[in-house]
Design an enzyme around this catalytic site. Structure first.
Site, PDB file in Angstrom:
ATOM      1  N   ARG A  50       4.931   2.611 -21.646  1.00 18.01           N
ATOM      2  CA  ARG A  50       5.587   2.220 -22.892  1.00 18.01           C
ATOM      3  C   ARG A  50       6.711   1.236 -22.591  1.00 18.01           C
ATOM      4  O   ARG A  50       7.314   1.291 -21.525  1.00 18.01           O
ATOM      5  CB  ARG A  50       6.196   3.450 -23.566  1.00 18.01           C
ATOM      6  CG  ARG A  50       5.170   4.504 -23.941  1.00 18.01           C
ATOM      7  CD  ARG A  50       5.790   5.613 -24.754  1.00 18.01           C
ATOM      8  NE  ARG A  50       6.620   6.509 -23.945  1.00 18.01           N
ATOM      9  CZ  ARG A  50       6.193   7.558 -23.255  1.00 18.01           C
ATOM     10  NH1 ARG A  50       4.900   7.833 -23.247  1.00 18.01           N
ATOM     11  NH2 ARG A  50       7.005   8.319 -22.570  1.00 18.01           N
ATOM     12  N   ASP A  52      10.290  -0.115 -24.653  1.00  9.04           N
ATOM     13  CA  ASP A  52      11.143   0.199 -25.799  1.00  9.04           C
ATOM     14  C   ASP A  52      11.218  -0.960 -26.783  1.00  9.04           C
ATOM     15  O   ASP A  52      10.916  -2.107 -26.435  1.00  9.04           O
ATOM     16  CB  ASP A  52      12.568   0.480 -25.322  1.00  9.04           C
ATOM     17  CG  ASP A  52      12.694   1.867 -24.711  1.00  9.04           C
ATOM     18  OD1 ASP A  52      11.846   2.722 -24.999  1.00  9.04           O
ATOM     19  OD2 ASP A  52      13.654   2.068 -23.944  1.00  9.04           O
ATOM     20  N   ARG A 199      17.014  -0.153 -17.289  1.00  8.72           N
ATOM     21  CA  ARG A 199      18.199  -0.475 -18.098  1.00  8.72           C
ATOM     22  C   ARG A 199      19.413   0.344 -17.653  1.00  8.72           C
ATOM     23  O   ARG A 199      20.553  -0.138 -17.720  1.00  8.72           O
ATOM     24  CB  ARG A 199      17.895  -0.249 -19.575  1.00  8.72           C
ATOM     25  CG  ARG A 199      16.914  -1.293 -20.128  1.00  8.72           C
ATOM     26  CD  ARG A 199      16.354  -0.894 -21.473  1.00  8.72           C
ATOM     27  NE  ARG A 199      17.421  -0.644 -22.432  1.00  8.72           N
ATOM     28  CZ  ARG A 199      17.232  -0.048 -23.611  1.00  8.72           C
ATOM     29  NH1 ARG A 199      16.021   0.363 -23.957  1.00  8.72           N
ATOM     30  NH2 ARG A 199      18.247   0.129 -24.421  1.00  8.72           N
TER      31      ARG A 199
END
Lengths: 267, 267
Positions: A50, A52, A199
């Site tokens: 995935r 974001d 991140r």
């Protein structure tokens, strides 16, 4: 049945991430809609992981499976003709049915772009960089090295959805030139990443680059294994999933490549 | 009174060009609104030239004049704090009242970005390139040279709003590397440009790069002085106003720099 592997790029700005969710625009949903429109039947696509909301991709890998009778389509041309212009198919291959975009991957590379000028930010770059302002580049270079190798990344996973096994291996963490004199790119390659791990690592590096902590702070945070001790998560728009690697079957047997994988299907 | 010169960058995607028009979003309007909000009084700003809807700028120059009492503002910080994120102030200078963003300019540089791959286009580049597909680069390089020097550019001006004096001088027309392996940039510097002249020149070059005409076709079109003979205008999103140059007063007197100018306030 025939399995199809496609490599895609997308601009994450107007997507609520990769994964299908009710009521919002996602990459997976756009892709499934387009394939279904071509074949006339519902389909499920599987991504390497995935991404974001706001995160971009230049090399996301996806697979799906179709009956032989429906699989022979000029996929790149057909999909690019009907998909919106913020997602595109870069490459298509027919693969063995043992291939899985997520579970067969052995490494992934992400690139995070930082904008180092604090008086202005080029408008055409605003959706693709984090405007963090000036940083101590030497401190950044030193700090990145502390991430290399196998570590418990519990401190760098997302707060909301912790996983049990938080040990991951970072193979490369380097600084590259940006697209103009105000940017730098941080490229990180690993065998797998926890949710928001890149991140969170970048958030920590920027704190160090701003002089809020010494480069050795990375080691302290890793050793603490406590997310609440790590600095804030870097914003999504600077992040790009750059490349997903798949192994050749090795002499140790066809499963050996797969054993290297620690992908959680996250970014 | 005090004259202020600001250099700005903008992403033209969501602007209906530079110039104020009723009912639409323009760069000039956003800038005037922001300055007025700071000073509390209406203001008029003057750009080095207009840019069309969708055209970008990395070095547009603008001036405005204020009473001394209202001019002492930290303009860059103040404007960047309140303007939308698709326009930004790169630089500010207090200038002599003889300075005029349009009439004092002696040269301008534009960059046009071409995307040469026809199977896909990176989504993050879709607003900044013309996806023209593969081109014969040698033919392009040869053709660009025909534009150099002083010519009558009547064939390359916009159809709708012809001007009388269509003689302009192109000082440089070069190909530069793009931001990735699928792009090239064409950089053109001239003493002035007619409306849509850069996009019309690029449209002609792309026809040549596609093999629809020989490089010498540029000369034929220039000599014809007839817009209807030239190929179609290149789309706006590939174009960026890169730099506006202003001359130092020369030994010939303060007006000599100005005499070099043939800017029509257009792109």
């Amino acid at each position: 049945m025939k399995r199809i592997k496609i490599t895609i790029a997308y601009d994450g700005t107007k997507f609520c991430g990769w994964q299908i969710q009710p009521g919002v625009r996602t990459v997976q949903n756009e892709l499934e809609k387009a394939i279904s429109r071509i074949t006339g039947a519902p389909v499920r696509v599987y991504g390497s992981g995935r991404t974001d909301s706001g995160v971009h991709a230049l090399g996301q890998v996806v697979h799906f499976t179709l009956p032989e009778s429906r699989a022979e389509v000029p996929w790149q041309r057909a999909l690019n003709a009907i998909m919106p212009d913020d997602v595109t198919v870069l490459d298509v291959a027919y693969v063995d049915e043992s291939f899985h975009a997520q579970f067969s991957s052995i490494r992934k590379t992400y690139v995070y772009t930082l904008w180092l000028e604090n008086k202005f930010l080029f408008p055409c770059r605003r959706n693709y960089v984090w405007g963090c302002g000036p940083l101590d580049i030497d401190a950044l270079d030193t700090a990145m090295k502390y991430f290399l190798g196998e570590h418990d990344f519990a401190s760098f996973q997302n707060v909301g959805t912790p996983v049990k096994n938080t040990i991951r291996t970072i193979l490369e963490f380097v600084r590259l030139p940006g697209e103009n004199e105000h940017e730098i790119k941080l490229q990180v390659c690993g065998t797998g990443f926890l949710k928001q791990m890149v991140r969170n690592m970048v958030g920590c590096l920027v704190d160090i680059g701003r002089g809020k902590a010494e480069p050795g702070f990375v080691r302290s945070v890793l050793e603490a294994k406590d997310r609440t001790l790590a600095p804030a998560t870097a914003p999504p728009q600077g992040l790009c999933l750059s490349h997903v690697y798949y192994g050749e079957p090795k002499s140790g047997g066809p499963e050996s490549g797969r054993n290297e994988s620690r992908i959680d299907g996250t970014d």
